[in-house]
Write a protein that holds these residues in place. Structure first.
Motif, PDB file in Angstrom:
ATOM      1  N   LEU A   1      -2.776 -45.949  29.937  1.00 29.68           N
ATOM      2  CA  LEU A   1      -4.219 -46.166  29.807  1.00 29.68           C
ATOM      3  C   LEU A   1      -4.627 -46.159  28.328  1.00 29.68           C
ATOM      4  CD1 LEU A   1      -7.021 -46.320  31.275  1.00 29.68           C
ATOM      5  CD2 LEU A   1      -7.100 -43.843  30.988  1.00 29.68           C
ATOM      6  N   TRP A   2      -4.137 -45.134  27.595  1.00 29.67           N
ATOM      7  CA  TRP A   2      -4.500 -45.033  26.179  1.00 29.67           C
ATOM      8  C   TRP A   2      -3.978 -46.222  25.386  1.00 29.67           C
ATOM      9  CZ3 TRP A   2      -8.354 -42.529  24.647  1.00 29.67           C
ATOM     10  CH2 TRP A   2      -8.715 -41.316  25.238  1.00 29.67           C
ATOM     11  N   LEU A   3      -2.709 -46.557  25.675  1.00 31.08           N
ATOM     12  CA  LEU A   3      -2.130 -47.688  24.945  1.00 31.08           C
ATOM     13  C   LEU A   3      -2.865 -48.986  25.291  1.00 31.08           C
ATOM     14  CD1 LEU A   3       1.687 -46.887  25.141  1.00 31.08           C
ATOM     15  CD2 LEU A   3       0.198 -46.791  23.146  1.00 31.08           C
ATOM     16  N   GLY A   4      -3.271 -49.098  26.568  1.00 29.40           N
ATOM     17  CA  GLY A   4      -4.024 -50.277  26.996  1.00 29.40           C
ATOM     18  C   GLY A   4      -5.370 -50.352  26.296  1.00 29.40           C
ATOM     19  N   LEU A   5      -6.029 -49.189  26.183  1.00 30.33           N
ATOM     20  CA  LEU A   5      -7.332 -49.162  25.511  1.00 30.33           C
ATOM     21  C   LEU A   5      -7.195 -49.547  24.035  1.00 30.33           C
ATOM     22  CD1 LEU A   5      -9.053 -45.975  26.991  1.00 30.33           C
ATOM     23  CD2 LEU A   5      -9.793 -48.350  27.236  1.00 30.33           C
ATOM     24  N   ILE A   6      -6.165 -48.978  23.396  1.00 26.70           N
ATOM     25  CA  ILE A   6      -5.958 -49.301  21.970  1.00 26.70           C
ATOM     26  C   ILE A   6      -5.659 -50.791  21.823  1.00 26.70           C
ATOM     27  CG2 ILE A   6      -4.436 -48.923  19.974  1.00 26.70           C
ATOM     28  CD1 ILE A   6      -4.121 -46.028  20.936  1.00 26.70           C
TER      29      ILE A   6
END
Lengths: 323, 136
Positions: A106-111
């Protein structure tokens, strides 16, 4: 294949984020060394620094994928769960497990999504700017015959370089009328140096490369890059006219012609101040051997990667992140 | 009407130059001067004038059945605005975010005291250089 690409992208993104965080820490230590480089060399180093997050990501992905790709060609089987008797760690070609930290995706996707949006916004802004840029170029072309230097028919002082792939020097009548013959020679030599170095294109590359940096770092990097670029052109002009102080005086004369007049607040720390002080104090004498420096960095990177502790720690960290 | 950034196509630019040079005119007059020479229709000239009006670069008044168009800005004011726009494309942008390599930041604010201090620095250096040469 698609999942493989996703894994590569994730690894590259982790590498890019790591490089983005590391740059300000390393930058503090290297700032003094970089600031002592001659301007042209400094500009090249800073341009590379602008692209460091992307380069870091690609390098990171290459380091992590290297053993897996080697195992694909039976050159190495120590890292792959499908390799015979392998005491394996993470393999990006044969994914055996699911993500252990689901929110990591999720975090990597958001970044990643944020970066795509940032890039799209900047591309749109660039397109809009480029149209204005073309309008000014058209007006300069219309005001000139076949001269090497394009003239803008306006009393407004202006000197610059327009054009990304085929840059041209553009001066305004208003500025030329204010300058002496030797000062005009300085301005033309300075702007011709920008043309020869294709600085507008470099500015564009720096601006896009620096998008991946933290905003404060980006601002400092771009400021230092622009300063180095201007100083490189100043140095070229100084060697052409044979007098550094004439170049410094010309910068002041053009700055005085600037129609935006205020009190005492705006000048400190500006490019004009730094450029004039550098010209008065003399040329930079420190010279680092670029090849030697790059060779040393490659050796250090290879040594770190070859260390089993570092290598396996890195893989274990990525395994927990990427499955 | 759009008062934002100036973005001109080739024909829009040519029409503006024509009006700056020869003064106010209606579409038919502009077409006679520009359109015939370029091989473009009256409608193309008409729609170009309309676009420039919407960009707030032309003003118009109705005379008889036709609009008479005149530049909303003098050439000088237009160029000054365009230079500002190219040197600092966005209000919040930094000079280093421009595509332009300008000799100095023409959109920056100028500080006379700072310039005087630098001028004094250059003069001191010149004196020191000439004293050094004299003593050699």
């Amino acid at each position: 294949m698609a999942s493989l690409m996703v894994v590569f992208l994730k690894v590259a993104l982790v590498g890019a984020v790591a490089a983005t965080v590391l740059v300000p820490l390393l930058g503090r230590g290297l700032k003094t060394v970089i600031s002592r480089l001659p301007p042209a060399r400094r500009a090249a180093v800073l341009l590379a620094a602008c692209w460091l997050p992307l380069l870091g990501g690609v390098l990171f992905a290459a380091v992590v994928a290297g053993p897996s790709i080697a195992s694909l060609f039976s050159l190495y089987d120590g890292h792959c769960p499908v390799g015979a008797g392998a005491d394996h760690h993470h393999c990006v070609l044969h994914l055996g497990t699911e993500l252990q930290l689901p929110w990591a995706s999720l975090w990597l996707g958001l970044i990643g999504g944020g970066l795509v949006l940032l890039l799209a916004r900047n591309l749109l802004t660039l397109l809009r700017e480029y149209r204005s840029y073309q309008s000014l170029m058209r007006m300069a072309r219309d005001g000139s015959c076949a001269e090497e230097v394009l003239m803008l028919r306006t009393e407004r002082p202006f000197a610059g370089v327009l054009g990304l792939l085929h840059p041209r020097v553009v001066l305004s009548n208003g500025l030329v009328n204010l300058l002496s013959v030797s000062q005009r020679r300085v301005v033309e030599a300075h702007e011709s140096a920008h043309c020869a170095r294709r600085d507008p294109l470099r500015l564009l590359l720096a601006r896009f490369g620096a998008l991946l940096h933290l905003p404060a770092v980006r601002r400092v990097l771009l400021h230092e890059f622009l300063l180095a670029t201007e100083q490189a052109a100043d140095e070229r002009a100084a060697s052409e006219v044979g007098d550094r102080l004439t170049v410094a005086e010309t910068i002041l004369a053009v700055a005085r012609a600037n129609p935006h007049r205020v009190g005492d607040l705006a000048f400190t720390g500006s490019l004009v101040e730094q450029r004039v002080e550098a010209l008065v104090s003399g040329p930079q004498s420190v010279r680092l051997r670029g090849g030697l420096l790059i060779g040393a960095l490659v050796l250090v990177a290879a040594a770190v990667n070859a260390s089993p502790v570092v290598h396996h720690s890195l893989e274990s960290f990525l395994s927990s992140f990427l499955g | 009407m759009n008062h934002g950034t100036i973005q001109l196509g080739k024909l829009e630019h040519a029409v503006l130059e024509e009006l700056w040079e020869h003064g106010a005119n209606h579409a038919k007059g502009v077409h006679a001067r520009l359109g015939v020479q370029r091989g473009i229709t009256h409608n193309t000239v008409q729609s170009t004038l309309e676009r420039l009006y919407r960009k707030a670069l032309l003003s118009r008044t109705k005379e008889g059945h036709a609009y008479v168009y005149r530049p909303a800005l003098e050439r000088e004011a237009f160029l000054a605005r365009l230079i500002d726009q190219v040197t600092h494309p966005l209000a919040e942008s930094l000079p280093e975010e421009s595509l332009l390599s300008a000799f100095v930041d023409f959109a920056a604010e100028r500080d006379e005291q700072g310039l005087d201090r630098l001028q004094a620095l250059i003069e001191r250096k010149r004196r020191a250089n000439s004293t050094g040469r004299d003593s050699e």
